[in-house]
Scaffold this active site. Structure first.
Site, PDB file in Angstrom:
ATOM      1  N   HIS A 169     -13.909   1.236  -2.272  1.00  0.00           N
ATOM      2  CA  HIS A 169     -14.084   1.562  -3.693  1.00  0.00           C
ATOM      3  C   HIS A 169     -12.934   2.432  -4.203  1.00  0.00           C
ATOM      4  O   HIS A 169     -12.294   2.112  -5.213  1.00  0.00           O
ATOM      5  CB  HIS A 169     -15.423   2.284  -3.884  1.00  0.00           C
ATOM      6  N   GLU A 170     -12.676   3.522  -3.504  1.00  0.00           N
ATOM      7  CA  GLU A 170     -11.626   4.435  -3.943  1.00  0.00           C
ATOM      8  C   GLU A 170     -10.242   3.818  -3.771  1.00  0.00           C
ATOM      9  O   GLU A 170      -9.331   4.101  -4.551  1.00  0.00           O
ATOM     10  CB  GLU A 170     -11.722   5.760  -3.179  1.00  0.00           C
ATOM     11  N   HIS A 200      -9.384   1.962  -6.887  1.00  0.00           N
ATOM     12  CA  HIS A 200      -8.865   2.874  -7.922  1.00  0.00           C
ATOM     13  C   HIS A 200      -7.414   3.235  -7.639  1.00  0.00           C
ATOM     14  O   HIS A 200      -6.556   3.210  -8.534  1.00  0.00           O
ATOM     15  CB  HIS A 200      -9.698   4.159  -7.963  1.00  0.00           C
TER      16      HIS A 200
END
Length: 419
Positions: free
Chosen positions: A18-19, A22
């Site tokens: 997820h990160e 980003h």
């Protein structure tokens, strides 16, 4: 211990992906990413590479990517401050020593009169024993040195707010997007290793303790009819079996060129909604295909997405209560149960959790990615951004409410599993 290891691996992977989404899209947009963190709280381990510090923190409850411009700069230098400067061979400032200048005897000390580290990148001031103002150019990747820790400056064009609306939206959306992509990859890998379920009324395998093996059924047997009702798909067959717990059923079975009949009484078990279902102890048939496995990854991820969105809709409409939600304690307990069922079941569980994480983060709630996307969308409609202080206050309140919800759900988990 197996449960703990499974939780660490699964949640570590979900948060990392997820990160990482980003991080990758923020860097592609030219945003300075100061930190990529797994967990919150005190640092356990860290290293720096390509402008970004990668850290593992004590509390494994998520992660974050700290992008320049999202929060006020922690270090501010005002007129009258005395700082030390270090230079490269082009006489550009590369380090600004904010304190402990005595540890850097080779630095040039200057009393700041004017400084701009966002637009024009210069520092102007008075140097002891020299007359008049002196101006120095600052390198775009210069560092503040505070308490002997370096923090890279963030020129305006490296800050999150300076990027276009599509660039900012993509940097935020990329996190949940990567969770959906991870689910596709996990499910495709599952299908390649375990095979894809085939919707045929055929025995894929039998359990060691079910009524099917006692009745003599074998892998590859095709069920022609049940109690005189013809069946051709797995769904048709299991529908009859699940609705006939403890009731004798006559199966017409085809094995090779032979056809024979066998009677079985399905055992009962509790289904997902605690309803009684009949089972005979057979697995669905499977097949192996690379392209089919990839397609299975996409279609099953979509099916999981629809189910979770429908469940959230029922929660909003009151058809589900908070008792149906699971927090960290509940997920830990469920993961232990799933891990005991085997590696392939654990893979499916990891895919479900990944889809769930992606969906939850896309909800238009403050402090979540969906809430941030909502503000970016509002900016696109209004033609100007919402006041950063007001947006920050909304996200702060939203985060506090989410933490309160987490406490309530965790308390429910404790009551269900331990009290």
């Amino acid at each position: 211990m197996n449960t703990f290891i499974a939780i660490v691996i699964i949640f570590g992977l979900l948060v990392f992906i997820h990160e990482w989404g980003h991080l990758i899209f923020a860097k592609r947009a030219g945003i300075l990413c100061r930190e990529f963190a797994i967990g919150f709280g005190p640092k356990i381990f860290s290293f720096k590479r390509n402008e970004t510090t990668y850290t593992i923190r004590l509390l494994p409850l998520g992660g974050f990517v700290r992008m320049a411009g999202e929060d006020p700069e922690m270090i501010q230098i005002k007129p009258g401050y005395e700082v030390g400067l270090k230079f490269n061979i082009r006489d550009q400032v590369t380090d600004i020593i904010v304190n402990n200048k005595s540890k850097h005897p080779d630095c040039k000390v200057i009393q700041v009169e004017k400084i701009d580290l966002e637009d024009d990148l210069f520092v102007q001031g008075y140097v002891p024993d020299e007359e008049g103002l002196v101006t120095f150019d600052v390198h775009e990747q210069a560092n503040y040195i505070y308490d002997e820790e370096a923090t890279q400056i963030a020129p305006r064009d490296r800050q999150f707010p300076s990027k276009t609306i599509p660039q900012r939206a993509m940097a935020i959306f990329a996190g949940p997007m990567m969770n959906f992509l991870l689910a596709v990859i996990i499910l495709a890998a599952y299908a390649m290793m375990a095979g894809m379920p085939v919707d045929e009324a055929r025995v894929g395998d039998v359990t060691d303790d079910g009524v099917a093996i006692q009745a003599g059924l074998e892998e590859g047997d095709r069920i022609v009819s049940i109690d005189g009702e013809n069946v051709s798909t797995w769904e048709e067959m299991t529908g009859i079996i699940q609705g006939s717990a403890n009731e004798p059923l006559l199966f017409e079975v085809e094995r090779g060129n032979e056809t024979f009949e066998v009677e079985m009484v399905p055992d009962e078990r509790l289904g997902p909604e605690d309803e009684v279902q009949g089972v005979v102890g057979i697995y669905p048939p499977t097949e192996f295909s690379i392209l089919g496995s990839i397609a299975f990854g996409f279609t099953t991820t979509w099916d999981y997405t629809v189910l979770i969105v429908e469940a959230l809709g029922m929660l909003v409409t009151g058809q589900f209560s908070l008792d149906h939600l699971a927090g960290p304690v509940g997920i830990y307990s469920y993961t232990g149960e799933v891990a005991a069922m085997g590696f392939f079941v654990l893979m499916q569980w990891a895919a479900i959790l990944s889809v769930n994480l992606g969906i939850i983060n896309l909800l238009p709630l403050p402090a979540l990615d969906g809430g941030r996307l909502m503000f970016i969308g509002l900016e696109a409609v209004r033609g100007k951004p919402v006041d950063p202080q007001k947006e920050g206050l909304v996200h702060f309140i939203g985060f506090a409410l989410l933490m309160l919800l987490m406490l309530v759900v965790t308390w429910n988990d404790i009551n269900k599993f331990f009290l």
